[in-house]
Write an enzyme that holds these catalytic residues in place. Structure first.
Site, mmCIF file in Angstrom:
data_model
loop_
_atom_site.group_PDB
_atom_site.id
_atom_site.type_symbol
_atom_site.label_atom_id
_atom_site.label_comp_id
_atom_site.label_asym_id
_atom_site.label_seq_id
_atom_site.Cartn_x
_atom_site.Cartn_y
_atom_site.Cartn_z
ATOM 1 C CB SER A 23 23.683 -16.508 36.934
ATOM 2 O OG SER A 23 24.016 -17.853 36.699
ATOM 3 C CE LYS A 71 25.450 -21.079 35.704
ATOM 4 N NZ LYS A 71 26.522 -20.860 34.733
ATOM 5 N N GLY A 115 29.568 -13.188 35.002
ATOM 6 C CA GLY A 115 30.063 -13.138 36.374
ATOM 7 C C GLY A 115 30.757 -14.432 36.741
ATOM 8 C CE LYS A 123 24.173 -17.771 33.314
ATOM 9 N NZ LYS A 123 25.438 -17.083 32.976
ATOM 10 C CD GLU A 167 26.128 -17.933 29.618
ATOM 11 O OE1 GLU A 167 25.062 -17.523 30.109
ATOM 12 O OE2 GLU A 167 27.236 -17.753 30.157
ATOM 13 C CE LYS A 173 31.331 -15.780 32.898
ATOM 14 N NZ LYS A 173 31.279 -17.237 33.124
ATOM 15 C CG ASP A 198 30.817 -18.043 29.700
ATOM 16 O OD1 ASP A 198 31.987 -17.630 29.702
ATOM 17 O OD2 ASP A 198 30.204 -18.267 30.767
ATOM 18 C CG ASP A 256 25.607 -20.762 31.390
ATOM 19 O OD1 ASP A 256 26.110 -21.533 30.548
ATOM 20 O OD2 ASP A 256 26.283 -19.991 32.102
HETATM 21 O O1 OSB Z 1 29.006 -19.814 33.250
HETATM 22 O O2 OSB Z 1 28.448 -17.841 33.701
HETATM 23 C C1 OSB Z 1 28.926 -18.909 34.059
HETATM 24 C C2 OSB Z 1 29.625 -18.829 37.806
HETATM 25 C C3 OSB Z 1 30.840 -19.501 37.861
HETATM 26 C C4 OSB Z 1 31.366 -19.997 36.705
HETATM 27 C C5 OSB Z 1 30.699 -19.826 35.484
HETATM 28 C C6 OSB Z 1 29.516 -19.140 35.422
HETATM 29 C C7 OSB Z 1 28.957 -18.653 36.616
HETATM 30 C C8 OSB Z 1 27.662 -17.988 36.674
HETATM 31 C C9 OSB Z 1 27.431 -17.093 37.867
HETATM 32 O O3 OSB Z 1 26.782 -18.160 35.893
HETATM 33 C C10 OSB Z 1 27.418 -15.665 37.536
HETATM 34 C C11 OSB Z 1 27.454 -14.842 38.798
HETATM 35 O O4 OSB Z 1 26.407 -14.688 39.414
HETATM 36 O O5 OSB Z 1 28.544 -14.359 39.161
HETATM 37 MG MG MG Z 2 28.247 -19.074 31.399
#
Ligand code: OSB
Ligand code: MG
Length: 394
Positions: free
Chosen positions: A154, A182, A309, A180, A232, A281, A257, A207
């Site tokens: 991510s 953001k 994550g 992925k 996402e 998660k 999510d 995402d």
């Molecule tokens: O939306 O998946 C998410 C990190 C913090 C809060 C929300 C998210 C995320 C990530 C990072 O996308 C995932 C990672 O590398 O741990």
């Molecule tokens: Mg997410």
């Protein structure tokens, strides 16, 4: 009420279910700077405040990470809500209890509404303890099957698209199987266009962390041209229904999510067509017991899942790896190498990813990594041990 270990109780246990007495619960806050800041539609993080839980049961310590963030932006939970909730309500409900299995902690915490990340930290520490007590790997105790899990990354919002492309290049070269990125209004179609023109074929997803509203459907439809694996959480964190309205208008599969808090949410979202993929998660759904149920419901409905994550330290990361061994985790998750986040992780060995973009699941008892308690003590900015009333007497 404290359960007494009596002979009737002992006889009721099968030989593989050894009783564990919950003697003490220790909370740690450690602060660790990220190797590189992480930016989502709700903000930028440079330093993590990592919340760890250790539970002592009969000479065995189980560890887990509470994934509540530094602020209530991803969800309403955050570190300063989780800590007192554990201290005042959840830990007292568990201390002094004798459990045959970690999953027996779930009904003991059910009277507390919400606070799933707080509950998950306690339940998951008990899973680690149970696995260690049974001399079994956690992944096996959870019913996992996969010995090697596919990994994605991510990648947060960067200061420029060129910097983002450099990061993608680095992660692809490291072997990661899915990228992925953001997105948010102003950092989306323009960014996806540049990525796709350079890499037409890679597995790519995005995402939004709830950055859009339903009146932006026409804008979101532009994402369809990029052949994304999924988008996402485009809409509100607390709204499943409107995702079903959006999904009807999009070719790109929606992955939920934030909106999926438990098995009922997952079942309902699937039933009304609000998503075609679910991100699990373990903290968000309240622990391994619920995470497995969400996994099972999705498997029965042929909805692929992947492990999300929360910028975890090695303690939480190891638990994500164990969860990812369950059969329906087909898609690469957001579980990646320690070194992407930390100069030095708090577990040994650190989590490594093979050049093929996989993590090889370890076979030691519990989560399979040694927790570096000495380093945790050194990094701790706050530590609090909670004991049961009877134990406090002597
Ligand atoms: O939306 O998946 C998410 C990190 C913090 C809060 C929300 C998210 C995320 C990530 C990072 O996308 C995932 C990672 O590398 O741990
Ligand atoms: Mg997410």
């Amino acid at each position: 009420m404290v359960v007494q270990l009596d002979s009737v109780f002992l006889r009721a246990l099968s030989s593989s279910d050894l009783p564990m007495k919950i003697e003490a619960i220790t909370l740690y806050e450690i602060q660790m700077p990220l190797v590189h800041f992480f930016e989502t539609s709700f903000g930028r993080t440079y330093d993590r405040r990592i919340f760890l839980v250790k539970i002592d049961c009969d000479g065995i310590s189980g560890w887990a990470e509470c994934v509540a963030g530094e602020n209530p932006f991803y969800s309403s939970e955050w570190l300063e809500s989780a800590w007192p909730t554990i201290k005042h309500f959840l830990a007292p409900a568990l201390l002094g209890r004798i459990l045959a299995k970690a999953s027996e902690s779930v009904p003991l915490m059910a009277h507390v509404r919400g606070h799933r990340m707080a509950k998950a930290a306690l339940e998951n520490a008990l899973w680690d303890a149970e696995a260690k007590q049974k001399q079994q790997p956690l992944w096996k105790l959870l019913g996992g099957k996969q010995r090697e899990i596919p990994c994605g990354v991510s990648i947060g919002i960067q200061d420029s698209i060129d910097l983002l492309l450099d990061k993608i290049q680095t992660e692809l070269a490291a072997g990661y199987r899915r990228i992925k990125v953001k997105v948010k209004p102003g950092w989306d179609v323009n960014v996806l266009e540049r990525i796709r023109s350079r890499w037409p074929e890679i597995l790519l997803s995005c995402d939004a962390n709830s950055a859009y509203t339903l009146d932006q459907i026409e804008h979101l439809r532009k994402f369809d041209q990029f052949n994304l694996l999924m988008i996402e959480q485009p809409l509100w964190d607390d709204d499943i229904y409107n995702h079903s309205r959006l999904q009807q208008k999009l070719r790109t599969p929606i992955c939920l999510d934030e909106s999926i808090r438990h098995t009922r949410d997952a079942a309902q979202a699937i039933e009304i067509g609000a998503c075609r993929i679910i991100n699990i998660k373990v903290g968000r759904v309240g622990g391994f017991t619920e995470a497995r149920k969400v996994h099972d419901v999705c498997a029965a409905q042929k909805i692929p899942v992947w492990c999300g994550g929360m910028l975890e330290s090695g303690v939480g990361r190891a638990h994500n790896i164990a969860l990812s061994t369950l059969e329906n985790f087909h898609l690469p998750g957001d579980v990646s190498a320690s070194k992407r986040y930390w100069k030095e992780d708090i577990i040994e060995p650190e989590v490594e990813v093979t050049p093929q973009g996989t993590i090889v699941v370890r076979d030691g008892p519990g989560a399979g990594y040694r927790v570096r308690e000495d380093l945790i003590e050194k990094l701790a900015v706050r530590k609090e041990t909670i004991r049961g009333k009877s134990a406090q007497a002597h």
